[in-house]
Design a protein around this motif. Structure first.
Motif, mmCIF file in Angstrom:
data_model
loop_
_atom_site.group_PDB
_atom_site.id
_atom_site.type_symbol
_atom_site.label_atom_id
_atom_site.label_comp_id
_atom_site.label_asym_id
_atom_site.label_seq_id
_atom_site.Cartn_x
_atom_site.Cartn_y
_atom_site.Cartn_z
ATOM 1 N N HIS A 152 0.829 -1.200 0.000
ATOM 2 C CA HIS A 152 0.000 0.000 0.000
ATOM 3 C C HIS A 152 0.867 1.255 0.000
ATOM 4 C CE1 HIS A 152 -3.512 -2.441 1.017
ATOM 5 N NE2 HIS A 152 -2.853 -2.926 2.047
ATOM 6 N N ASP A 153 0.248 2.365 -0.382
ATOM 7 C CA ASP A 153 0.818 3.685 -0.159
ATOM 8 C C ASP A 153 0.442 4.091 1.264
ATOM 9 O OD1 ASP A 153 1.149 6.490 0.081
ATOM 10 O OD2 ASP A 153 0.902 6.789 -2.074
ATOM 11 N N THR A 155 1.195 6.808 2.977
ATOM 12 C CA THR A 155 1.405 8.227 3.256
ATOM 13 C C THR A 155 0.675 8.668 4.514
ATOM 14 O OG1 THR A 155 1.767 8.798 0.924
ATOM 15 C CG2 THR A 155 1.018 10.559 2.379
ATOM 16 N N SER A 166 9.947 6.625 -1.039
ATOM 17 C CA SER A 166 8.588 6.266 -1.435
ATOM 18 C C SER A 166 7.766 5.891 -0.207
ATOM 19 C CB SER A 166 8.604 5.094 -2.417
ATOM 20 O OG SER A 166 7.289 4.598 -2.641
ATOM 21 N N VAL A 168 5.358 3.796 -0.374
ATOM 22 C CA VAL A 168 4.809 2.476 -0.678
ATOM 23 C C VAL A 168 5.630 1.403 0.031
ATOM 24 C CG1 VAL A 168 4.259 0.809 -2.495
ATOM 25 C CG2 VAL A 168 3.906 3.255 -2.897
ATOM 26 N N ARG A 228 -4.403 8.793 1.665
ATOM 27 C CA ARG A 228 -3.011 9.146 1.389
ATOM 28 C C ARG A 228 -2.719 10.569 1.864
ATOM 29 N NH1 ARG A 228 -2.609 6.585 -4.758
ATOM 30 N NH2 ARG A 228 -3.229 4.463 -4.148
#
Length: 255
Positions: A152-153, A155, A166, A168, A228
């Motif tokens: 997953h992202d 953030t 990143s 991710v 995110r």
């Protein structure tokens, strides 16, 4: 110049974190100072993970380079002698190849977060667990946690100061269980991944605690993840209760 892997256990309470900081006590600084008592320095060690202030280590791993060819057991004994009375211990040592790296050779890291649900303040376990003064619905926490496993992202669940290139990451496992500990009912959350973002585990725990307390629905975790957006994160948990328990390598240097 031989290289040595060290498995480290420490109580993070007295330290500003793992990483050396000028004018503040750190775990890295304590070990480097002990190394300087064995051989002239300066010494710079590298660790598998940089734990924050108050976070504990049960299976942290670092490496150091020394001039002398030390027998591993004698190295650990000598370091432990010079680390006293600080709450830091070398629980294992091994000579490794010169291209082995505590951080970059690692393929897995595991963290444990301990929560105690009780009204009374903690005494003997103070600083070792996160005490919440209300019951938590563990089944709901598990339901919320299921949305977080996988690639997953993240953030929403990383610090704004995170330096990772990143957001991710792949969370390989997140298991939540309970048992009766010495201070009362404990909830344990176990995290497994190749690597983690800065404050990722504490951000996830703080959010899952809200689910357990009934302030969030389990599906709200999925909504926060997909946003995110750091503003969508729940409260970040305190550091006490968080342990770096294991670091995995293709071949265990301490086997």
């Amino acid at each position: 110049m031989p290289r040595y892997a060290l498995k480290i256990e420490y109580n993070g309470g007295p330290f500003c974190g793992w990483q050396r900081q000028t004018g503040q006590p750190s775990v890295q600084g304590a070990i480097e100072a002990a190394l300087a008592r064995l051989e002239p320095g300066p010494h710079t060690i590298a660790a598998a993970g940089r734990t924050d202030a108050g976070v504990h280590g049960r299976g942290q791993v670092c490496h150091c380079d020394l001039q002398k060819d030390w027998e591993a057991f004698r190295l650990s004994e000598a370091l432990n002698y010079h680390l006293k009375p600080l709450p830091v211990a070398v629980v294992a040592a091994a000579q490794v190849s010169t291209d082995w790296h505590a951080r970059f050779s690692a393929v897995e890291r595991r963290y444990l977060f301990r929560i105690v649900a009780r009204r009374a303040p903690l005494t003997l376990e103070a600083g070792q667990v996160w005490r919440v003064n209300h019951d938590l619905d563990v089944a709901a926490m598990r339901e919320g946690a299921a949305h977080l496993v996988g690639n997953h992202d993240f953030t929403t669940f990383r610090s704004v100061m995170c330096q990772a290139l990143s957001p991710v990451k792949t969370l390989d496992a997140l298991e939540i269980g309970t048992f009766e500990g010495p201070a009362g009912r404990e909830i344990h959350a176990r995290f497994q991944a190749r690597s983690f973002l800065h404050n990722q585990v504490r951000s996830l725990i703080g959010t899952l605690e809200r689910v357990g307390a009934g302030r969030w629905a389990p599906d709200d975790v999925k909504t926060a993840l997909e946003a995110r957006d750091r503003a969508a994160c729940g409260p970040v948990s305190p550091p006490q209760g968080l342990y770096l328990t294991d670091v995995g390598y293709p071949e265990d240097p301490f086997a």
